[in-house]
Design a protein around this motif. Sequence first.
Motif, PDB file in Angstrom:
ATOM      1  N   TRP A 131       0.326  -0.837  -0.282  1.00 13.16           N
ATOM      2  CA  TRP A 131       0.151   0.084   0.066  1.00 13.16           C
ATOM      3  C   TRP A 131       0.665   0.804   0.110  1.00 13.16           C
ATOM      4  N   TYR A 132       1.809   0.854   0.729  1.00 13.84           N
ATOM      5  CA  TYR A 132       2.605   2.533   0.889  1.00 13.84           C
ATOM      6  C   TYR A 132       4.295   1.968   0.523  1.00 13.84           C
ATOM      7  N   THR A 133       5.308   3.146   0.089  1.00 14.31           N
ATOM      8  CA  THR A 133       6.261   2.541   0.132  1.00 14.31           C
ATOM      9  C   THR A 133       7.508   4.052   0.113  1.00 14.31           C
ATOM     10  N   PHE A 134       8.507   3.306   0.077  1.00 20.01           N
ATOM     11  CA  PHE A 134       9.699   4.969   0.255  1.00 20.01           C
ATOM     12  C   PHE A 134      10.482   4.208  -0.483  1.00 20.01           C
ATOM     13  N   ASP A 135      11.519   5.962  -0.828  1.00 25.78           N
ATOM     14  CA  ASP A 135      13.161   5.305  -1.820  1.00 25.78           C
ATOM     15  C   ASP A 135      13.765   4.834  -0.776  1.00 25.78           C
ATOM     16  N   ARG A 136      14.943   3.920  -0.871  1.00 25.81           N
ATOM     17  CA  ARG A 136      16.220   4.031   0.581  1.00 25.81           C
ATOM     18  C   ARG A 136      16.810   5.039  -0.290  1.00 25.81           C
ATOM     19  N   GLY A 137      17.447   4.616  -1.458  1.00 26.72           N
ATOM     20  CA  GLY A 137      18.324   5.911  -2.015  1.00 26.72           C
ATOM     21  C   GLY A 137      18.217   7.661  -1.999  1.00 26.72           C
ATOM     22  N   ARG A 138      19.116   8.739  -1.154  1.00 27.58           N
ATOM     23  CA  ARG A 138      18.579   9.593  -0.521  1.00 27.58           C
ATOM     24  C   ARG A 138      18.484  10.668  -2.312  1.00 27.58           C
ATOM     25  N   PRO A 139      18.865  10.070  -3.159  1.00 30.44           N
ATOM     26  CA  PRO A 139      19.433  11.137  -4.765  1.00 30.44           C
ATOM     27  C   PRO A 139      17.375  11.122  -5.120  1.00 30.44           C
ATOM     28  N   LEU A 140      17.371   9.920  -5.312  1.00 34.97           N
ATOM     29  CA  LEU A 140      15.963  10.150  -5.682  1.00 34.97           C
ATOM     30  C   LEU A 140      14.820  10.490  -4.503  1.00 34.97           C
ATOM     31  N   ARG A 141      15.277  10.644  -3.820  1.00 37.28           N
ATOM     32  CA  ARG A 141      14.326  11.101  -2.729  1.00 37.28           C
ATOM     33  C   ARG A 141      14.294  12.638  -2.918  1.00 37.28           C
ATOM     34  N   ASP A 142      16.002  12.862  -3.117  1.00 33.31           N
ATOM     35  CA  ASP A 142      16.059  14.603  -3.347  1.00 33.31           C
ATOM     36  C   ASP A 142      15.658  15.171  -4.324  1.00 33.31           C
ATOM     37  N   GLY A 143      15.504  14.369  -5.125  1.00 27.37           N
ATOM     38  CA  GLY A 143      14.733  15.042  -6.563  1.00 27.37           C
ATOM     39  C   GLY A 143      13.421  14.884  -6.468  1.00 27.37           C
ATOM     40  N   PHE A 144      12.491  14.235  -5.516  1.00 29.25           N
ATOM     41  CA  PHE A 144      11.511  14.545  -5.495  1.00 29.25           C
ATOM     42  C   PHE A 144      11.127  15.781  -4.837  1.00 29.25           C
ATOM     43  N   ARG A 145      11.756  15.575  -3.382  1.00 31.71           N
ATOM     44  CA  ARG A 145      11.453  17.013  -2.353  1.00 31.71           C
ATOM     45  C   ARG A 145      11.880  18.012  -2.849  1.00 31.71           C
ATOM     46  N   GLN A 146      12.802  18.225  -4.021  1.00 28.27           N
ATOM     47  CA  GLN A 146      12.902  19.638  -4.903  1.00 28.27           C
ATOM     48  C   GLN A 146      12.270  19.752  -5.874  1.00 28.27           C
ATOM     49  N   ALA A 147      11.873  19.026  -6.578  1.00 31.11           N
ATOM     50  CA  ALA A 147      10.419  19.536  -7.167  1.00 31.11           C
ATOM     51  C   ALA A 147       8.875  19.153  -6.775  1.00 31.11           C
ATOM     52  N   THR A 148       8.805  19.249  -5.390  1.00 25.15           N
ATOM     53  CA  THR A 148       7.523  18.119  -4.671  1.00 25.15           C
ATOM     54  C   THR A 148       6.924  19.568  -3.314  1.00 25.15           C
ATOM     55  N   GLY A 149       8.520  19.692  -2.727  1.00 25.76           N
ATOM     56  CA  GLY A 149       9.164  20.273  -1.582  1.00 25.76           C
ATOM     57  C   GLY A 149       9.232  18.831   0.075  1.00 25.76           C
ATOM     58  N   THR A 150       9.500  19.090   0.852  1.00 22.62           N
ATOM     59  CA  THR A 150       9.772  18.092   1.979  1.00 22.62           C
ATOM     60  C   THR A 150       8.437  18.550   2.747  1.00 22.62           C
ATOM     61  N   PRO A 151       8.092  17.013   2.469  1.00 22.29           N
ATOM     62  CA  PRO A 151       6.959  16.860   3.669  1.00 22.29           C
ATOM     63  C   PRO A 151       7.475  16.869   5.323  1.00 22.29           C
ATOM     64  N   ALA A 152       6.251  17.821   5.818  1.00 21.34           N
ATOM     65  CA  ALA A 152       6.463  18.249   7.074  1.00 21.34           C
ATOM     66  C   ALA A 152       6.647  16.539   7.700  1.00 21.34           C
ATOM     67  N   ASP A 153       5.540  15.591   7.175  1.00 24.47           N
ATOM     68  CA  ASP A 153       5.636  14.526   8.267  1.00 24.47           C
ATOM     69  C   ASP A 153       4.609  13.350   7.309  1.00 24.47           C
ATOM     70  N   HIS A 154       5.306  12.251   7.770  1.00 25.89           N
ATOM     71  CA  HIS A 154       4.213  10.850   7.080  1.00 25.89           C
ATOM     72  C   HIS A 154       2.761  11.467   6.721  1.00 25.89           C
ATOM     73  N   GLN A 155       2.186  10.554   5.368  1.00 27.72           N
ATOM     74  CA  GLN A 155       1.213  10.456   5.580  1.00 27.72           C
ATOM     75  C   GLN A 155      -0.273   9.987   6.525  1.00 27.72           C
ATOM     76  N   LEU A 156      -1.071  10.208   6.810  1.00 23.76           N
ATOM     77  CA  LEU A 156      -1.875   9.461   6.949  1.00 23.76           C
ATOM     78  C   LEU A 156      -3.073   8.260   6.478  1.00 23.76           C
ATOM     79  N   PRO A 157      -3.652   7.619   6.715  1.00 25.95           N
ATOM     80  CA  PRO A 157      -4.054   7.001   5.965  1.00 25.95           C
ATOM     81  C   PRO A 157      -5.409   7.238   5.628  1.00 25.95           C
ATOM     82  N   ARG A 158      -6.014   6.792   4.441  1.00 24.27           N
ATOM     83  CA  ARG A 158      -7.153   7.378   4.494  1.00 24.27           C
ATOM     84  C   ARG A 158      -8.427   6.035   3.343  1.00 24.27           C
TER      85      ARG A 158
END
Length: 235
Positions: A131-158
């Motif tokens: 249902w949920y996952t994450f990117d272990r590699g920091r370069p990929l994670r940082d690329g997402f953050r540069q494009a969309t910003g850094t989330p303040a927290d992990h998302q809530l289930p919906r």
Amino acid sequence: MTDDAPAEPASGIDVPADGMPLRLGSLRRRIRRTADLSQRDLAGALGIAASMVAQVETGARDLPATVLARAATLAGLRLGLLDASGREVGGMTPDAVRDRRGRLFPAHLDVRHGDEGWWHGDERYSRTPPWYTFDRGRPLRDGFRQATGTPADHQLPRPGDSPDDRARARRLAAVARQRERRAPRGTERRWGALLVLTCRCPAACDGLLFSDEELSAGRRAVPHVDDCRCRCDIA
């Protein structure tokens, strides 16, 4: 109050410039003064030796954060985390999404839905998508953050977070986009000079799009139930 105290000392507290332990010692003395407790009184309330309180206040040793929090409570104070501007920062929510074993995801990584560009390769045919996952590699994670910003927290289930629910939502959205693009017969109306297209298919027509039953060739081409008067082209 906080172990990460602001660079500017609080009024009435001397902060030596050459060491954090002494600065924290002065803050612990502030706790005793506010609570009106002697070293022996504070030690008894915390269940520690009086000599330990003396050593903490001189910077010879430190207190565990839990003990320090209890000491602050005795003085009607509390510990907190402050950012560079002095604003208090709250902890991460314990209600965030979790992995299949019920564990919270690593705090420094960003969580996203399992079908968002991660589940790829031949293994997708033999394994159940998470249902949920994450990117272990920091370069990929940082690329997402540069494009969309850094989330303040992990998302809530919906509701609707499961891969099946998300796939169905995408199919329904695609059908809606097709209906907007195509011109259904007999349902045109005009708003001034603008032609507005509407669909009047009953809900049962949408059910044919995702039906597990064997459909005739005609229904596969343009899926409508027999009593549908709209008969718009959504194939």
